[in-house]
Structure formats: C-alpha cells, structure tokens
Scaffold this active site. Structure first.
Site, PDB file in Angstrom:
ATOM      1  CD  GLU A 127      31.955  16.735   2.945  1.00 47.58           C
ATOM      2  OE1 GLU A 127      32.762  17.608   2.607  1.00 47.58           O
ATOM      3  OE2 GLU A 127      31.276  16.092   2.111  1.00 47.58           O
ATOM      4  CG  ASN A 161      25.935  13.941   5.399  1.00 45.61           C
ATOM      5  OD1 ASN A 161      25.585  12.755   5.384  1.00 45.61           O
ATOM      6  ND2 ASN A 161      26.226  14.604   4.284  1.00 45.61           N
ATOM      7  CG  HIS A 209      30.415   9.880  -2.019  1.00 49.61           C
ATOM      8  ND1 HIS A 209      29.449  10.057  -2.987  1.00 49.61           N
ATOM      9  CD2 HIS A 209      30.239  10.891  -1.133  1.00 49.61           C
ATOM     10  CE1 HIS A 209      28.722  11.127  -2.693  1.00 49.61           C
ATOM     11  NE2 HIS A 209      29.172  11.647  -1.577  1.00 49.61           N
ATOM     12  CD  GLU A 266      26.586  13.540   0.323  1.00 50.74           C
ATOM     13  OE1 GLU A 266      27.604  13.500  -0.394  1.00 50.74           O
ATOM     14  OE2 GLU A 266      26.382  14.435   1.160  1.00 50.74           O
ATOM     15  CG  ASP A 275      28.493   8.240  -5.517  1.00 51.25           C
ATOM     16  OD1 ASP A 275      29.289   7.879  -4.627  1.00 51.25           O
ATOM     17  OD2 ASP A 275      28.465   9.408  -5.956  1.00 51.25           O
TER      18      ASP A 275
HETATM   19  O1  G2I Z   1      31.386  16.026  -3.685  1.00 50.98           O
HETATM   20  C1  G2I Z   1      30.335  15.102  -3.555  1.00 50.98           C
HETATM   21  C2  G2I Z   1      29.493  15.403  -2.381  1.00 50.98           C
HETATM   22  C3  G2I Z   1      30.272  15.189  -1.095  1.00 50.98           C
HETATM   23  N1  G2I Z   1      29.442  15.397   0.075  1.00 50.98           N
HETATM   24  C4  G2I Z   1      28.762  16.667   0.132  1.00 50.98           C
HETATM   25  C5  G2I Z   1      27.997  16.949  -1.153  1.00 50.98           C
HETATM   26  O2  G2I Z   1      27.428  18.231  -1.099  1.00 50.98           O
HETATM   27  C6  G2I Z   1      28.905  16.822  -2.348  1.00 50.98           C
HETATM   28  O3  G2I Z   1      28.118  17.114  -3.506  1.00 50.98           O
HETATM   29  C7  G2I Z   1      28.778  17.746  -4.570  1.00 50.98           C
HETATM   30  C8  G2I Z   1      27.816  17.951  -5.714  1.00 50.98           C
HETATM   31  O4  G2I Z   1      27.398  16.714  -6.178  1.00 50.98           O
HETATM   32  C9  G2I Z   1      28.523  18.719  -6.826  1.00 50.98           C
HETATM   33  O5  G2I Z   1      27.564  19.091  -7.828  1.00 50.98           O
HETATM   34  O6  G2I Z   1      29.293  18.947  -4.109  1.00 50.98           O
HETATM   35  C10 G2I Z   1      30.082  19.597  -5.090  1.00 50.98           C
HETATM   36  C11 G2I Z   1      30.770  20.773  -4.490  1.00 50.98           C
HETATM   37  O7  G2I Z   1      29.992  21.415  -3.558  1.00 50.98           O
HETATM   38  C12 G2I Z   1      29.183  19.967  -6.286  1.00 50.98           C
HETATM   39  O8  G2I Z   1      29.967  20.535  -7.290  1.00 50.98           O
HETATM   40  C13 G2I Z   1      29.640  21.838  -7.658  1.00 50.98           C
HETATM   41  C14 G2I Z   1      30.798  22.408  -8.428  1.00 50.98           C
HETATM   42  O9  G2I Z   1      31.951  22.436  -7.569  1.00 50.98           O
HETATM   43  C15 G2I Z   1      30.483  23.792  -8.852  1.00 50.98           C
HETATM   44  O10 G2I Z   1      31.528  24.285  -9.649  1.00 50.98           O
HETATM   45  C16 G2I Z   1      29.166  23.811  -9.610  1.00 50.98           C
HETATM   46  O11 G2I Z   1      28.797  25.130  -9.900  1.00 50.98           O
HETATM   47  O12 G2I Z   1      28.483  21.851  -8.452  1.00 50.98           O
HETATM   48  C17 G2I Z   1      28.073  23.136  -8.767  1.00 50.98           C
HETATM   49  C18 G2I Z   1      26.734  23.085  -9.507  1.00 50.98           C
HETATM   50  O13 G2I Z   1      26.823  22.256 -10.606  1.00 50.98           O
END
Ligand code: G2I
Length: 470
Positions: free
Chosen positions: A171, A212, A249, A278, A280
């Site tokens: 990103e 990515n 997404h 990714e 969805d």
């Molecule tokens: O945002 C969707 C994706 C966009 N591209 C990069 C990916 O890495 C990203 O994934 C998401 C995860 O699916 C989430 O699970 O990235 C978020 C932020 O990095 C993730 O959220 C985080 C929350 O912000 C935190 O508060 C939490 O502690 O998930 C963590 C674990 O549950």
C-alpha cells in the site's frame, strides 16, 4: 492434463485385458472420451484447494493465529485451502514490538500449521506505513531506513525457505493523483521501495517478491496506472520483483470492475505473476456469488494469475464482518458464493500457468558480428546512504562506439563491505573492487547506457569510478 491422460491410458489397458476386439475398441472410445473431457478443461475437485490445484493454481485464506483453537475454523481451513496468509502476525508491530527484539511466536504457529497440513504460506507484509510498532512510527530519515532494512533482513531470514511469496511492500501509493502515499517510509526517499525489494531478495532468494495494494483492480484508475508504471520501471532496471498482489476488497464504493481481467493481463505482460491476495466481496446471495465467479473466471483466463486468497474464512472472521463478504457464513456453512467459486474452478476453458518461470525474450537479436572492443565508457553513480549502510546505483555509458563488455573499478572505504550486488559481478566484497557486466547487459549501443547496483554496510564509495570497455 498429463495426470488425466495417464488415467485414461490406464483404463484402456485395463479394459483391453479381456482380449476381445470389441472391448479393445470400447477402451479406445473410453480413452477418446476422457481426452475430450480434458480438452475442455473440466475437472471435478470437491474443495477449493483441490480444484484450484487441478488448474495449476492455489486457493488460500488469511488465517488468524488465535483462531487455530476453533475446531470449526480449522476444519474448514484444513479441508478447503492450500495457501495461508497470516492476517496480522507477520506485520512489523507483531514481529518487532521493540527495536531489535523479534517475536515470531504467533506467526510461527501459523507457519507450522500450514506446513503440517501441506499448505504453503504467503508472507504479509515486510514494509508498510501502517501497523508499525510505536518506536518505528517515531523514527525518520536514515534511522528509519536502517530500521526497515534490518527488519526485512531479520524477518525474511527467519522464514527463509518457508515462504512462497512475500508482500515486500504494502500500500505505498496514494488513492488518487497517481503518486506515492505520504508516509514516514516515503519520506526516507523515493527509493525505499526498491531498497526493500533488494533487501528481501538478499535475505530469501527463493521467495517470490510481490508489491501488494488495494484499489488497483480497475485498469483506468490512476492508482492502478501508477503501480503499473513502477513495476514496469523495476523490470526495466533489474529491481527484483516477481509478482503483483491485487488485494481486491470489493464493495459498493470500490466495486469489481468490468476491466479486471485487462488489469490482470496487463500486469502479467510486464513479466510478473499476478496474485489476488485479499479477496472479499460485500453482499449476499446470487449477486455476490456471480461476482465471485467472475473474479475466478478472470484469474483462470490469465496464465500468470497463479492463485487467489480470500481475506478470512467465515463472514464473522472478516475485518468487514457486517458486509458478509466471505465464502462461509458465521456457522461455517457454504454460501452460494462458495459454490460459484468451486463451480467456476471446475469449469472448462482455462489457461494453465507456466510450470517454469518465464522471462521476457529480447526484442532484438544480438549483432552477428561483435562490435569492436576497447572503446571508451564512463561511469557515474548515485548513492543512498543511511546510518550503517548504503545502496549505490551505477550508470555505465558507452562512448561513440558500442560496448561489448565493460568493467567499472571503484574503492570501498575502510570498514565498508558489499552485501548484495545486482546486474553486475563484483571481484570481491571490500577495498578496491571491479564490477564486470553479466551475460545480459554487456552489450550497450553507442551512446547508450545500462545500470547496476549494490548494497553495502558502512560508508558508500565516493569520487568518480573508472570504466573500461571490453
Ligand atoms: O484492512 C484490510 C486489509 C488491507 N490490506 C492489508 C491487510 O493487512 C489488511 O488486513 C487487516 C486485518 O484484516 C485486520 O485484522 O489489517 C487491519 C489493520 O492492520 C487488521 O486490524 C487489526 C486491528 O486494527 C487491531 O486493532 C487488532 O488488534 O487487527 C488486529 C488484530 O485483531
């Protein structure tokens, strides 16, 4: 195809054993029928992973370590998928919570689970403006650059040999305007992305290295074009990049575009693999199922689209749970979207990906008579120095006659040494060094130029390097 043909031949042999001409003929018919079925590309896998594998591709999901104790979750994971991406566990904040102190516990659990169940792993993500630990968020300039290089080196080395593909940089482009996203990493210098790729290559040469991003699905969008131009430039300059990840997404604000296949094709034509990383799709029922089917169809139509990863298993596992964007409902039941994906994977008319990596053939043939050697060349370099390390890019320029080989001499200061060199062969790792051309860049047209580079620790060389032709 080979596998099914072999099965067809086996059945012909078995059926010919009764030694009657009629049965032999029937066996022949059976074999032809099998061959026809193969020619249409139909297959009959009963899980996403098996069906994708029959088309030479993988089908993966994001996995959260804290769900590996959920029996329903693990049951679906083990049955359906043959690639996993740790959803958060390999990010910078998770793996290096304090500078220089690495914690791989959760990521290792996912990697071990994958290996024990015959799944491969996509690593996500080495360098990203988001999910940085606090200490990194507070760094800038050379200190941040050095921290990034060290982070990539340590993490990619820890997982060396276990990763199918790394999201090296995630990103890095702005959502509009066609430029880079502002971030602390971007402010260390525009070359931070290529430094990240070169560092990852040095640490784990066998992993595919991907860029990515999201909102890079619609071919007409500025962001898509910006990423495309970066990849094109990297390929032209020999920056090590093997793949582009389209996160994909999709929702009403960022819908599946009708030109998605064009985007996949155009990236692939640059000589990189394309991975849907990714996926969805917010929605439900037939509408959602149709879009999922279209995405799969588009990937199967592009030979270098090597696999699809969905961003979670059940709707309730999703980062966008309220949009019910995944293939299984909260109880783990298959949704219409699941059936659409499986049926599309099993349907015919696909292009298998190449089994060996392809390289772009030269656009012109080498001259039949070698150009005269011994003519002059010049060399100049630019350097990006950070505390403790540097990357130097050297430009070799031919004089009035073409070059048929070149050598560049320069001296590394005391204490400096080479870590990694690209597009040239160095004579050693420290002190006075000569870098000679490699097989594909020795011939340079009159007045033309080519580049090579190296990464080192310590202080970068200064002054003017000497270039010798031939
Ligand atoms: O945002 C969707 C994706 C966009 N591209 C990069 C990916 O890495 C990203 O994934 C998401 C995860 O699916 C989430 O699970 O990235 C978020 C932020 O990095 C993730 O959220 C985080 C929350 O912000 C935190 O508060 C939490 O502690 O998930 C963590 C674990 O549950």
């Amino acid at each position: 195809m080979d596998k099914v043909l072999a099965r067809g031949s086996g059945s012909a042999v078995a059926r010919s054993r009764p030694r009657t001409a009629v049965l032999s003929m029937l066996a022949g018919v059976a074999m032809v029928a099998t061959t026809v079925a193969v020619a249409t590309g139909a297959s009959a896998g009963t899980t996403l992973g098996a069906s994708a594998a029959e088309k030479g591709r993988y089908f993966g999901t994001a996995v959260a370590a804290n769900k590996l104790s959920d029996a329903t979750y693990v049951g679906i994971l083990n049955r359906e998928f043959n690639m996993v991406t740790p959803e958060n566990e390999m990010k910078w904040d998770a793996t290096e919570p304090s500078q220089g102190q690495f914690n791989y516990a959760n990521a290792d659990r996912i990697v071990s689970h994958a290996q024990a169940n015959g799944m491969r792993v996509r690593g996500h993500a080495l360098a990203w403006h988001s999910q940085q630990p606090g200490w990194a968020q507070n760094l800038s300039g050379t200190a941040l650059r050095q921290a990034m290089v060290n982070h990539i080196t340590q993490v990619a080395t820890h997982y060396k040999g276990k990763i199918y593909a790394w999201d090296v940089v995630n990103e890095a482009f702005a959502d509009s305007g066609g430029g880079r996203r502002d971030s602390n990493l971007q402010r260390t210098g525009n070359d931070w992305i290529e430094v990240a790729f070169r560092t990852a290559r040095a640490a784990d040469p066998a992993a595919k290295l991907c860029y990515n991003d999201y909102n890079t699905d619609n071919w007409t969008w500025e962001k898509t074009q910006a990423v495309y131009n970066m990849v094109k430039d990297f390929k032209a300059r020999g920056v090590p990049i093997d793949c582009v990840g389209l996160q994909s997404h999709f929702n009403s604000g960022s819908p599946y575009p009708g030109n998605y296949r064009t985007t996949l094709q155009n990236f692939a034509a640059l000589g990189v693999d394309v991975q849907i990383t990714e996926l969805d799709i917010e929605g439900s029922g037939t509408t959602q199922a149709t879009t999922y089917g279209n995405v799969v169809k588009d990937c199967l139509a592009v030979s270098r689209c090597t696999g699809i990863t969905v961003w979670g298993i059940r709707d309730t596992d999703s980062w966008r749970a309220s949009g019910t964007p995944l293939l299984f409902d909260g109880n783990g039941n298959k949704k219409p979207a699941y059936t659409a994906v499986l049926d599309t994977l099993n349907a015919g008319g696909t292009t298998p990906p190449p089994t060996t990596p392809t390289s772009t053939p030269p656009t012109s043939n080498p001259p039949t008579t070698p150009p005269p050697s011994g003519n002059g060349c010049t060399a100049s370099f630019t350097t990006n120095q950070w505390q403790g390390g540097f990357v130097t890019t050297v430009r070799v320029t031919a004089g009035a006659a073409p070059l048929n080989g070149w050598a560049v001499a320069l001296t590394l200061p005391a204490g400096a040494s080479l870590v990694n060199t690209w597009n040239a062969q160095p004579s050693g790792t420290s002190g006075g060094l000569t870098f000679r051309n490699v097989a594909y860049n020795g011939q340079v047209g009159a007045g033309g130029s080519t580049e090579f580079g190296f990464q080192g620790v310590g202080t970068a060389p200064s002054g003017t390097p000497t270039c010798t032709a031939g």
